[in-house]
Design a protein around this motif. Sequence first.
Motif, mmCIF file in Angstrom:
data_model
loop_
_atom_site.group_PDB
_atom_site.id
_atom_site.type_symbol
_atom_site.label_atom_id
_atom_site.label_comp_id
_atom_site.label_asym_id
_atom_site.label_seq_id
_atom_site.Cartn_x
_atom_site.Cartn_y
_atom_site.Cartn_z
ATOM 1 N N UNK A 1 54.336 -18.101 95.116
ATOM 2 C CA UNK A 1 52.935 -18.204 94.709
ATOM 3 C C UNK A 1 52.778 -19.076 93.469
ATOM 4 N N UNK A 2 51.553 -19.488 93.264
ATOM 5 C CA UNK A 2 51.201 -20.350 92.144
ATOM 6 C C UNK A 2 51.071 -19.519 90.867
ATOM 7 N N UNK A 3 51.672 -20.010 89.803
ATOM 8 C CA UNK A 3 51.510 -19.375 88.493
ATOM 9 C C UNK A 3 50.199 -19.857 87.882
ATOM 10 N N UNK A 4 50.029 -21.169 87.817
ATOM 11 C CA UNK A 4 48.752 -21.730 87.389
ATOM 12 C C UNK A 4 48.604 -23.149 87.914
ATOM 13 N N UNK B 1 51.900 -25.284 88.959
ATOM 14 C CA UNK B 1 53.118 -24.660 88.449
ATOM 15 C C UNK B 1 53.361 -23.391 89.270
ATOM 16 N N UNK B 2 54.580 -23.258 89.795
ATOM 17 C CA UNK B 2 54.921 -22.127 90.646
ATOM 18 C C UNK B 2 55.669 -21.057 89.861
ATOM 19 N N UNK B 3 55.637 -19.839 90.389
ATOM 20 C CA UNK B 3 56.304 -18.716 89.727
ATOM 21 C C UNK B 3 57.827 -18.892 89.647
ATOM 22 N N UNK B 4 58.404 -19.750 90.510
ATOM 23 C CA UNK B 4 59.855 -19.976 90.452
ATOM 24 C C UNK B 4 60.230 -21.069 89.437
ATOM 25 N N UNK B 5 59.221 -21.579 88.703
ATOM 26 C CA UNK B 5 59.497 -22.584 87.679
ATOM 27 C C UNK B 5 59.319 -24.025 88.161
ATOM 28 N N UNK B 6 59.180 -24.233 89.460
ATOM 29 C CA UNK B 6 58.960 -25.592 89.962
ATOM 30 C C UNK B 6 57.540 -26.037 89.652
ATOM 31 N N UNK B 7 57.404 -27.352 89.435
ATOM 32 C CA UNK B 7 56.103 -27.947 89.121
ATOM 33 C C UNK B 7 55.932 -29.201 89.953
ATOM 34 N N UNK B 8 54.719 -29.367 90.493
ATOM 35 C CA UNK B 8 54.431 -30.548 91.300
ATOM 36 C C UNK B 8 53.090 -31.138 90.911
ATOM 37 N N UNK B 9 52.988 -32.457 91.102
ATOM 38 C CA UNK B 9 51.740 -33.190 90.865
ATOM 39 C C UNK B 9 51.279 -33.731 92.210
ATOM 40 N N UNK C 1 38.803 -20.047 95.734
ATOM 41 C CA UNK C 1 39.481 -19.364 96.844
ATOM 42 C C UNK C 1 39.956 -17.986 96.405
ATOM 43 N N UNK C 2 39.907 -17.061 97.336
ATOM 44 C CA UNK C 2 40.409 -15.705 97.071
ATOM 45 C C UNK C 2 41.891 -15.774 96.707
ATOM 46 N N UNK C 3 42.632 -16.633 97.425
ATOM 47 C CA UNK C 3 44.046 -16.851 97.131
ATOM 48 C C UNK C 3 44.307 -18.354 97.011
ATOM 49 N N UNK C 4 44.386 -18.864 95.778
ATOM 50 C CA UNK C 4 44.691 -20.292 95.601
ATOM 51 C C UNK C 4 46.006 -20.700 96.282
ATOM 52 N N UNK C 5 46.990 -19.802 96.303
ATOM 53 C CA UNK C 5 48.274 -20.116 96.943
ATOM 54 C C UNK C 5 48.087 -20.343 98.440
#
Length: 150
Positions: free
Chosen positions: A86-89, A100-108, A123-127
């Motif tokens: 899931x998405x952290x933020x 930014x993902x909860x596992x520390x990965x980040x993408x643009x 969205x109710x669930x951004x992820x």
Amino acid sequence: MNMKKIVEYRKLLNVTKDVTLSELKSIYRTSMKENHPDKFTDEEKKKEVEAISTLTIEAYHFLVSVANETLEKDKDLYLKTTSSVNIEDFYMDNNVLYINFLDGNKYEYFGVPKNTYIKMINAESPSRFARRHIYSNFLYRSSSKLVAAE
């Protein structure tokens, strides 16, 4: 960074989105040799060539980060993260969606329309929204590995 800028980078180096990393490296080296400021004595020409060199370096590093080979090399990790973590933020800045993902990965993600970003916020669930509408629909690069200098 918008799609127009990416198109400009490709045009500057005279490549398509399917350029290989070795072709990109060769084009980059040739361009840097041709446009090396030390080859010129005229100050005006020197400044002009320095600007071209700076832009060429910027274009090269960016295009390497979104090249098919680069994305292919990290595809397993990308698919694992985007399908199960899931998405952290997330936020949008300058036409780029940063996730930014909860596992520390980040993408643009590039070229995401503002209205799609607003739908993601609402969205109710951004992820879940991103899995359906973002991850496989937009040009992206990992920003986990980008150095601070870039």
